[in-house]
Design an enzyme around this catalytic site. Structure first.
Site, short mmCIF file in Angstrom:
data_model
loop_
_atom_site.label_atom_id
_atom_site.label_comp_id
_atom_site.label_asym_id
_atom_site.label_seq_id
_atom_site.Cartn_x
_atom_site.Cartn_y
_atom_site.Cartn_z
N SER A 235 -9.83 -28.73 -85.53
CA SER A 235 -9.93 -27.73 -84.46
C SER A 235 -8.76 -27.88 -83.49
CB SER A 235 -11.29 -27.89 -83.77
OG SER A 235 -11.56 -26.83 -82.91
N ASP A 458 -14.43 -19.03 -90.73
CA ASP A 458 -14.53 -19.87 -89.54
C ASP A 458 -14.37 -18.99 -88.30
OD1 ASP A 458 -14.32 -21.77 -87.54
OD2 ASP A 458 -12.72 -22.91 -88.50
N HIS A 487 -17.03 -24.96 -89.45
CA HIS A 487 -15.86 -25.36 -88.67
C HIS A 487 -15.66 -26.86 -88.84
CE1 HIS A 487 -12.91 -25.17 -85.52
NE2 HIS A 487 -13.58 -26.03 -84.76
#
Length: 539
Positions: A235, A458, A487
């Site tokens: 991320s 995602d 994710h």
């Protein structure tokens, strides 16, 4: 860009450095960032000499005895490396050398694998524990697993913007079409939060940035005794990992970018958040479709539209009478937002909604209710998130711009849009100087091959970001999990994805340019919630 930490399954380069920091001939000023690059080299050399004195972890870390902890000192301001220093906490489990497939084979150590779970504001201190999970055992055999708390997080020069006792406001509302009075109320809260950050952090506030996170990573590399860095970022961790690859390409050994942020400077961070809100609408639709396919279990509707009506009915009921006095529509929305990140949450959230509408609020209270004991940690994470994103780039300073863009977006993507606005609105009133985002880009031969992972659906980091990063990092390879939306996919339930990760980190092997994996299986509904046909649901 809000992105909670994914579940844990969920002296080289001196020529380049000299070229970047040397002042041009004729006395012209050095390029922007030159002082910080010199400062990073100074801090890294110091850290390499000092190393990290690993030992027993502090009790507050709540880590088992086989995890070692230590600290590394980094400059608060890299332009002044001999000025104020702050300490980052680091955790480590040494390589096991145990081949999980052959107990007689001793696996040679390949170095340290450093991990960041994202955020901004996420801590990786618990990462070394992942080595006991089957999907991670091969990596744990070859690498010391190293986690750390980035600057501002946990005990790493912790940042706070308000009294944690006032951080959780529950129950709360979550209007998808907020009134003008509600907007004014949230504007006032955003201004107060920004002022609180400035008051509590003082002049240090400006130094909580993604660029400094990348520089800290190089100092950590040196302190670990690693000539070149092996890193996995998830991320937000992919963003400052990409900054690192751009600033220090010859310091890279191997890098995995898991669920990549779009690094285009024009996207950082306002437009990335708009894209995120739009993508969450699609993921919310995926979740509703899944619930509808299991209507025999949950009784929430046999179409996505009927599931939406069940959700809306619950939100309306919670607005009138919060569950347990603390779960209102805002808490409901927050709980279901996390299901947009991780589909293994789907059965639990669907069960809680189903039971609530049938008269049992306990599962919903348990899953959605605030946890006061975690308020300090949550406020700290939010403060770091806010400071880093607000400092990183320019944001619109006129609320009319936010109002216009998000009112338009909420017409087609109401699920997360306004919640995302309130999360980021302090950046409109930010008191610290803004930076210009670095243009993430490497040319032929500058960077070793790197691996980018992305799930096609995602929502937290939409797939286009992975495509953009792939184009900007020369020699990178993109592995896509098709028709999936979890994710953070490294070390998860997809053996195809894990095979590519292991081949790269253990052998340096990558596909030619791109590869695709079939989606991991959808979660199974929780069987004990299955409807009994003789007992109609209570609504």
């Amino acid at each position: 860009m809000r992105a909670p930490a994914p579940a844990l399954y969920s002296a080289a380069g001196s020529l380049l450095l000299t070229a970047l920091v040397a002042a041009p001939a004729g006395g012209a000023p050095a390029a922007p960032g030159a002082a910080e690059l010199r400062g990073t080299a100074t801090a890294a050399a110091r850290a390499q000499a000092e190393g990290i004195a690993f030992g027993r972890c502090a009790a507050v870390e709540d880590l088992p005895a086989d995890v070692q902890c230590g600290t590394v000192s980094v400059p608060l301001d890299y332009a002044h490396p001999d000025g104020k220093l702050i300490k980052l906490t680091v955790s480590r489990v040494r390589a096991t050398h145990k081949d999980p497939n052959n107990s007689k084979r001793r696996v040679p150590r390949q170095g340290a694998l450093v991990y960041n779970p994202g955020g901004p504001g996420g801590s990786g201190m618990y990462f070394p524990l992942i080595g006991v999970v089957p999907e991670w055992k091969r990596l744990a055999a070859a690498y010391d697993l190293v986690g750390y708390a980035p600057r501002g997080v946990g005990r790493s020069a912790p940042l706070s913007c308000q009294d944690p006792k006032h951080f959780y406001k529950a129950p709360s509302q979550a209007p998808t079409h907020p009134s003008e009075s509600y907007k004014r109320e949230r504007i006032a809260e955003a201004k107060a939060y920004a002022r609180g950050c400035a008051k509590r952090a003082g002049s240090a506030l400006r130094h909580y940035t993604s660029l400094n996170n990348a520089r800290d990573l190089d100092v950590l590399r040196a302190a670990l005794g690693e000539e070149r860095l092996t890193f996995m970022g998830a991320s937000y961790g992919t963003y400052f990992g990409a900054l690192y690859a751009t600033l220090f390409p010859s310091h890279v050994r191997r890098m995995v970018f898991d669920s990549a942020v779009n690094p285009d400077p024009a996207q950082i961070w306002y437009r990335n958040n708009l894209d995120q809100s739009a993508a969450f609408e699609g993921r919310w639709a995926d979740f509703r479709d899944w619930i509808a396919r299991h209507d025999d279990v949950y009784g929430l509707g046999d179409t996505a539209e009927r599931v939406q009506r069940s959700y809306d009915r619950a939100a309306a009921r919670l607005a009138e009478e919060p569950a347990g006095g603390k779960v209102g529509p805002g808490q409901l929305q927050g709980a279901f937002l996390t299901a947009g990140y991780y589909d293994d949450y789907w059965p639990h959230r669907a069960e809680a909604l189903s039971k609530y509408l049938k008269g049992d609020p306990k599962p919903l209270i348990q899953q959605a209710g605030p946890h006061p004991e975690a308020a300090k940690e949550a406020e700290n994470g939010n403060a770091v998130y806010t400071a880093v994103e607000c400092n990183d780039a320019s944001w619109p300073t006129d609320f009319e711009v936010w109002d216009r863009d998000n009112t338009r977006l909420a017409r087609v993507a109401p699920f997360e849009t306004w919640d995302n606005v309130w999360m980021n609105l302090p950046c409109a009133y930010w008191p610290a100087p803004r930076q210009e985002p670095l243009d993430v880009r490497t040319g032929p031969g500058e960077l070793p091959p790197t691996l980018i992972l992305a799930a096609e659906r995602d929502a937290a980091t939409p797939y286009d970001g992975a495509l953009k990063l792939h184009r900007r990092l020369w020699g990178s390879v993109l592995v896509t999990e098709r028709d999936a939306g979890t994710h953070g996919i490294a070390g998860g339930p997809n053996p195809c994805v894990n095979g590519h990760v292991d081949a790269y980190l253990l052998e340096g092997t990558l596909p030619v340019r791109r590869a695709a994996c079939a989606p991991h299986p959808e979660p199974e509904p929780r069987e004990h919630t299955r409807k009994k046909s003789a007992v109609p649901p209570t609504v």
